[in-house]
Design an enzyme around this catalytic site. Structure first.
Site, PDB file in Angstrom:
ATOM      1  N   HIS A 100      70.912  43.724  69.510  1.00  0.00           N
ATOM      2  CA  HIS A 100      70.511  45.083  69.139  1.00  0.00           C
ATOM      3  C   HIS A 100      71.608  45.659  68.247  1.00  0.00           C
ATOM      4  CE1 HIS A 100      68.112  44.221  72.711  1.00  0.00           C
ATOM      5  NE2 HIS A 100      67.285  45.159  72.339  1.00  0.00           N
TER       6      HIS A 100
ATOM      7  N   SER B 279      79.082  47.223  66.419  1.00  0.00           N
ATOM      8  CA  SER B 279      79.451  45.870  66.851  1.00  0.00           C
ATOM      9  C   SER B 279      79.367  44.829  65.738  1.00  0.00           C
ATOM     10  CB  SER B 279      78.593  45.448  68.054  1.00  0.00           C
ATOM     11  OG  SER B 279      77.217  45.630  67.808  1.00  0.00           O
TER      12      SER B 279
ATOM     13  N   GLU C  37      67.942  43.207  64.562  1.00  0.00           N
ATOM     14  CA  GLU C  37      67.537  44.601  64.701  1.00  0.00           C
ATOM     15  C   GLU C  37      66.056  44.723  64.345  1.00  0.00           C
ATOM     16  OE1 GLU C  37      67.110  48.246  65.614  1.00  0.00           O
ATOM     17  OE2 GLU C  37      69.087  47.328  65.951  1.00  0.00           O
TER      18      GLU C  37
ATOM     19  N   ASP D 100      62.683  41.328  67.040  1.00  0.00           N
ATOM     20  CA  ASP D 100      63.041  41.714  68.398  1.00  0.00           C
ATOM     21  C   ASP D 100      64.222  40.863  68.844  1.00  0.00           C
ATOM     22  OD1 ASP D 100      62.674  40.928  71.472  1.00  0.00           O
ATOM     23  OD2 ASP D 100      61.935  42.970  71.197  1.00  0.00           O
ATOM     24  N   GLY D 101      65.286  41.519  69.283  1.00  0.00           N
ATOM     25  CA  GLY D 101      66.512  40.791  69.583  1.00  0.00           C
ATOM     26  C   GLY D 101      66.410  39.850  70.768  1.00  0.00           C
TER      27      GLY D 101
ATOM     28  N   ASP E  35      72.489  44.672  74.081  1.00  0.00           N
ATOM     29  CA  ASP E  35      72.787  46.101  74.135  1.00  0.00           C
ATOM     30  C   ASP E  35      71.536  46.924  73.818  1.00  0.00           C
ATOM     31  OD1 ASP E  35      73.950  48.627  73.952  1.00  0.00           O
ATOM     32  OD2 ASP E  35      74.567  48.299  71.867  1.00  0.00           O
TER      33      ASP E  35
END
Length: 284
Positions: free
Chosen positions: A42, A97, A115, A142-143, A163
């Site tokens: 994410h 991050s 993302e 989709d992570g 995350d």
């Protein structure tokens, strides 16, 4: 489902804990010359200008990163974090991050950042494109799905940062299920799972979070959770802190993170506190 924008919270107390832990994991991987692969499920926008409408709305960084700016760190981990972050802060930017990770990578290492949000992915792609680093792969997907699809990597040294925003209660189970699937095929992966600490008014989500921790902490040989609180846990406190669950942590990461976070807590105010506890110690 895609309404969450991390810019509202950029540089707050949760970012500090999450990013310090993630950097600690990366620094341990770098102690060997062998290459490794990182996954950020994410990733968000990559970087967050503090004068942006979202970031400046609540100015959560003022109770987080701003209080660390003048810190002369004793902890080597906190010193590394501040050294990587300060050039961004001087430009009034908080590095997410992906940017912190990019600054810590070596030539032989690779990373996958994911993302799903349509606006955030555009920002992330621009942020990563400026680095001209072909070893960092950006995915609009989709992570959690992407993490399952892309693991195990080759080489199979590496780590994962999960995350999510946890906007919906079901996300906690999705994270636990994803971690289990990844671990079943990549058992030496280090996993960092961030989670919020929620008060009684969010009891159902808090229970779902505990169920996630109970399940995911049993996957590796060892696991600990580290938690930073910034307010009293009253019924209506809402999110009074956050934590990270670390599965298969590197040796002494717990000590290094504790030293760093105790320094951080000392700067965040009288209500701030840090704790770390082991949830599984099969092989220490």
């Amino acid at each position: 489902m895609l309404s969450y924008r991390h810019a509202f919270h950029a540089g707050n107390h949760a970012d500090i804990l999450k990013h310090l832990c993630w950097l600690g994991v990366i620094q341990h991987l770098k102690q060997k010359t062998k290459p490794f692969v990182l996954f950020d499920t994410h990733a968000g926008a990559g970087e967050y200008p503090l004068n942006d409408d979202f970031a400046s709305q609540n100015k959560e960084y003022d109770t987080g990163m701003t209080r660390l700016l003048d810190t002369q760190a004793v902890s080597p981990l906190l010193d590394d974090y501040l050294t990587l972050s300060r050039p961004f802060w001087q430009q009034q930017i908080y590095p997410g991050s992906p940017r912190l990770m990019a600054g810590a990578l070596r030539e032989q290492d690779h990373a996958h950042v994911m993302e799903l949000h349509p606006t955030e992915i555009d920002n992330l792609q621009r942020s990563m494109r400026r680095l001209h680093n072909e070893a960092i792969h950006v995915h609009h997907r989709d992570g959690l799905e992407g993490l399952i699809a892309l693991t195990p990597p080759n080489p199979n040294r590496g780590a994962v940062l999960i995350d999510p925003p946890y906007e919906q209660k079901k996300e906690y189970k999705q994270v636990a299920d994803t971690a289990a699937k990844v671990y079943s095929r990549w058992q030496n992966a280090q996993m960092v799972i961030w989670y919020p600490l929620l008060s009684g008014r969010a009891e159902e989500k808090a229970q779902a979070c505990q169920s996630m921790l109970d399940a995911a902490s049993q996957l590796g040989k060892n696991a600990f959770c580290a938690e930073l609180t910034v307010a009293e846990n009253t019924h209506d406190a809402g999110m009074y802190g956050s934590g990270v669950l670390v599965i298969n942590p590197a040796w002494q990461l717990d000590e290094q993170l504790t030293q760093a976070m105790k320094e951080v807590a000392g700067q965040l105010g009288p209500q701030a506190g840090f704790s770390l506890r082991w949830l599984k110690t099969e092989s220490m």
